[in-house]
Design a protein around this motif. Structure first.
Motif, PDB file in Angstrom:
ATOM      1  N   UNK A  50       2.352   7.170   2.730  1.00 27.87           N
ATOM      2  CA  UNK A  50       2.962   7.252   1.454  1.00 27.87           C
ATOM      3  C   UNK A  50       2.745   8.507   0.777  1.00 27.87           C
ATOM      4  N   UNK A  51       1.553   9.003   0.783  1.00 22.80           N
ATOM      5  CA  UNK A  51       1.087  10.069   0.023  1.00 22.80           C
ATOM      6  C   UNK A  51       1.899  11.408   0.853  1.00 22.80           C
ATOM      7  N   UNK A  52       2.011  11.460   2.159  1.00 27.14           N
ATOM      8  CA  UNK A  52       2.704  12.629   2.533  1.00 27.14           C
ATOM      9  C   UNK A  52       3.999  12.609   2.490  1.00 27.14           C
ATOM     10  N   UNK A  53       4.688  11.406   2.476  1.00 31.71           N
ATOM     11  CA  UNK A  53       6.066  11.318   2.304  1.00 31.71           C
ATOM     12  C   UNK A  53       6.381  11.510   0.954  1.00 31.71           C
ATOM     13  N   UNK A  54       5.853  11.506  -0.048  1.00 28.60           N
ATOM     14  CA  UNK A  54       6.020  11.697  -1.362  1.00 28.60           C
ATOM     15  C   UNK A  54       5.739  13.286  -1.586  1.00 28.60           C
ATOM     16  N   UNK A  55       4.695  13.734  -1.182  1.00 34.96           N
ATOM     17  CA  UNK A  55       4.656  15.233  -1.115  1.00 34.96           C
ATOM     18  C   UNK A  55       5.853  16.100  -0.610  1.00 34.96           C
ATOM     19  N   UNK A 101       0.902  -1.239   0.091  1.00 34.25           N
ATOM     20  CA  UNK A 101       0.191  -0.105   0.067  1.00 34.25           C
ATOM     21  C   UNK A 101       0.770   1.284   0.048  1.00 34.25           C
ATOM     22  N   UNK A 102       1.930   1.246   0.741  1.00 35.02           N
ATOM     23  CA  UNK A 102       2.767   2.462   0.954  1.00 35.02           C
ATOM     24  C   UNK A 102       3.506   3.006  -0.557  1.00 35.02           C
ATOM     25  N   UNK A 149      -9.018  26.258  -3.484  1.00 33.24           N
ATOM     26  CA  UNK A 149      -9.364  24.556  -3.677  1.00 33.24           C
ATOM     27  C   UNK A 149      -8.112  23.810  -4.087  1.00 33.24           C
ATOM     28  N   UNK A 150      -8.417  22.741  -3.750  1.00 38.40           N
ATOM     29  CA  UNK A 150      -7.030  21.844  -4.260  1.00 38.40           C
ATOM     30  C   UNK A 150      -7.179  21.724  -5.777  1.00 38.40           C
ATOM     31  N   UNK A 151      -5.999  21.540  -6.413  1.00 41.25           N
ATOM     32  CA  UNK A 151      -6.061  21.118  -7.736  1.00 41.25           C
ATOM     33  C   UNK A 151      -6.001  19.807  -8.128  1.00 41.25           C
ATOM     34  N   UNK A 152      -5.966  18.928  -7.132  1.00 43.66           N
ATOM     35  CA  UNK A 152      -5.895  17.575  -7.309  1.00 43.66           C
ATOM     36  C   UNK A 152      -6.334  16.689  -6.016  1.00 43.66           C
ATOM     37  N   UNK A 153      -6.830  15.626  -5.929  1.00 48.44           N
ATOM     38  CA  UNK A 153      -7.249  15.066  -4.839  1.00 48.44           C
ATOM     39  C   UNK A 153      -6.990  13.487  -4.840  1.00 48.44           C
ATOM     40  N   UNK A 154      -6.255  13.018  -4.039  1.00 49.02           N
ATOM     41  CA  UNK A 154      -5.875  11.591  -3.614  1.00 49.02           C
ATOM     42  C   UNK A 154      -6.790  10.769  -2.951  1.00 49.02           C
ATOM     43  N   UNK A 155      -7.603   9.890  -3.289  1.00 51.52           N
ATOM     44  CA  UNK A 155      -8.519   9.360  -2.527  1.00 51.52           C
ATOM     45  C   UNK A 155      -8.149   7.755  -1.964  1.00 51.52           C
ATOM     46  N   UNK A 156      -8.301   7.517  -0.756  1.00 50.81           N
ATOM     47  CA  UNK A 156      -7.754   6.296  -0.390  1.00 50.81           C
ATOM     48  C   UNK A 156      -8.565   4.858  -0.806  1.00 50.81           C
ATOM     49  N   UNK A 157      -9.486   5.068  -1.701  1.00 52.31           N
ATOM     50  CA  UNK A 157     -10.364   4.069  -2.412  1.00 52.31           C
ATOM     51  C   UNK A 157     -10.879   4.778  -3.690  1.00 52.31           C
ATOM     52  N   UNK A 158     -10.886   3.651  -4.584  1.00 54.62           N
ATOM     53  CA  UNK A 158     -11.971   4.038  -5.527  1.00 54.62           C
ATOM     54  C   UNK A 158     -13.218   4.556  -5.546  1.00 54.62           C
ATOM     55  N   UNK A 218      -3.833   0.212   9.700  1.00 56.41           N
ATOM     56  CA  UNK A 218      -2.696   0.029   9.025  1.00 56.41           C
ATOM     57  C   UNK A 218      -2.820   0.325   7.611  1.00 56.41           C
ATOM     58  N   UNK A 219      -3.880  -0.151   6.962  1.00 59.68           N
ATOM     59  CA  UNK A 219      -4.021  -0.369   5.632  1.00 59.68           C
ATOM     60  C   UNK A 219      -4.332   1.150   5.139  1.00 59.68           C
ATOM     61  N   UNK A 220      -4.821   2.057   6.049  1.00 63.28           N
ATOM     62  CA  UNK A 220      -5.128   3.186   5.590  1.00 63.28           C
ATOM     63  C   UNK A 220      -4.024   4.224   5.977  1.00 63.28           C
TER      64      UNK A 220
END
Length: 372
Positions: A240-245, A202-203, A282-291, A232-234
């Motif tokens: 992973x999101x925060x570290x990449x940012x 997941x990470x 507004x955000x210009x993009x959103x990552x969602x933890x599920x489809x 843990x799954x979330x």
């Protein structure tokens, strides 16, 4: 197979080498093609091949002789007749019911789970392995004696056991005396390292999707998480999101961090909050933890006239059938491949007694859709 460029990374090369070993392309003790030859064959770098070989060495399939090369050590293709094998498949009964107040969520979860079972059936059929499916009763965990009796009956006569998203690892391991592999696509803990486990990474997979958003030029990327971000799954997806940012010199604006349940009505409220923000905020993009979360936002934005991806890009996680149908960018859980890997790992453990525990994390390839 010369010079094919379709193998883009370590997971793909590793999986294909494992497949070729399994079907008997090389004999036990035979020297494998050199790393340079394999790199040319797959159209990848030497580093990619080296990492793939390292994974297979760790699994006991290959060994290295100094100055001589890489050799096939597993008797994977010759020492056992797979058509004589029987594997027991243990599955929680509720996985087939997928009990949820929402029919949409029921179908979503069931389709994901079916991919996992399909992978098991596919590989078993190819190797002519007999499989028997055993549904763990809903109340089994609360009745220890009955649960043990159920397990003993289910695995009796089996040469190997696959436990799919099952709870109580130790209780199952205490009963099963043959090779046992756990397939898990949910929350996991450090205890998993004590067992043969296969699960999605997941990470790293979230890192890849987030990096894709950054590379597309988005700088105000928001995060749509779960009310259960401590799981843990979330937590791995969030980290992973925060570290990449952070690695990209970006930070998450607290106003763009949304925690929400997985249902359409709550997602509509998130869409309302975003819609009511001044456009520059507004955000210009959103990552969602599920489809499911991403798809609900996609529909809500459509109703409100917010253009995806022109005004706000969307990416999800799971690679569900609905995501593909709606051209949603998503990290696709490798569920079919996990099912296949589960069968292959059981065969490998049978042919290499004493190997393990084998802990395998599988990459979730990024599906690039039309929403980013």
């Amino acid at each position: 197979m010369k010079n094919k460029k379709m193998f883009g990374g370590v997971p793909a090369v590793t999986e294909d080498l494992r497949r070729r070993i399994g079907q008997g392309d090389w004999k036990t003790g035979e020297r494998m093609p050199s790393s340079r030859e394999l790199a040319e064959t797959y159209g990848v770098s030497l580093g990619t091949v080296s990492r793939a070989i390292a994974i297979l060495k760790n699994e006991g399939l290959l060994s290295a002789a100094s100055g001589s090369g890489i050799y096939l050590t597993s008797k994977y293709s010759a020492s056992i007749r797979t058509e004589r094998l029987t594997f027991a498949i243990l599955v929680d009964q509720w996985r087939f019911k997928c009990v949820s107040p929402s029919e949409l969520i029921q179908n979503y979860l069931l389709n994901l789970f079916n991919d996992l079972i399909l992978g098991i059936q596919k590989r078993s059929s190819e190797l002519k392995i007999t499989t028997t499916l055993h549904l763990i009763p809903d109340d089994a965990y609360a009745k220890e004696k009955e649960y043990r009796a159920f397990l003993e009956s289910a695995v009796k006569g089996a040469d190997g056991v696959l436990a799919v998203n099952a709870d109580c690892f130790q209780k199952i391991a205490d009963v099963v005396q043959v090779p046992l592999v756990f397939l898990n696509c949910g929350t996991y803990t450090k205890e998993y390292y004590n067992y043969n486990v296969i699960l999605p990474d997941f990470y790293i997979s979230t890192c890849a999707v987030t990096e894709h958003l950054v590379q597309r030029g988005y700088r105000k990327i928001g995060f749509v998480g779960s009310l259960d971000e401590h799981l843990q799954t979330y937590a791995l997806r969030r980290n992973g999101f925060l570290d990449t940012l952070h690695a990209s010199g970006l930070e998450l604006n607290p106003a763009h961090h949304f925690r929400v349940a997985e249902n359409f009505y709550d997602m509509c409220e998130i869409a309302d909050k975003i819609f009511n923000l001044p456009k520059r905020e507004r955000p210009d993009a959103l990552f969602c933890v599920s489809d499911l979360r991403a798809l609900a936002l996609q529909e809500s934005f459509r109703r409100k006239g917010i253009k995806v991806p022109d005004e706000i890009a969307l990416a999800g996680f799971d690679g569900s059938e609905s995501a593909v149908r709606n051209r949603l960018t998503s990290a696709a859980q490798p569920l079919l491949e996990m099912g296949i890997r589960g069968i292959d790992t059981l065969v490998m453990l049978l042919q290499n007694p004493g190997t393990g525990p084998v802990f395998q994390m599988m990459n979730c390839p990024t599906f690039i859709g039309e929403t980013t």
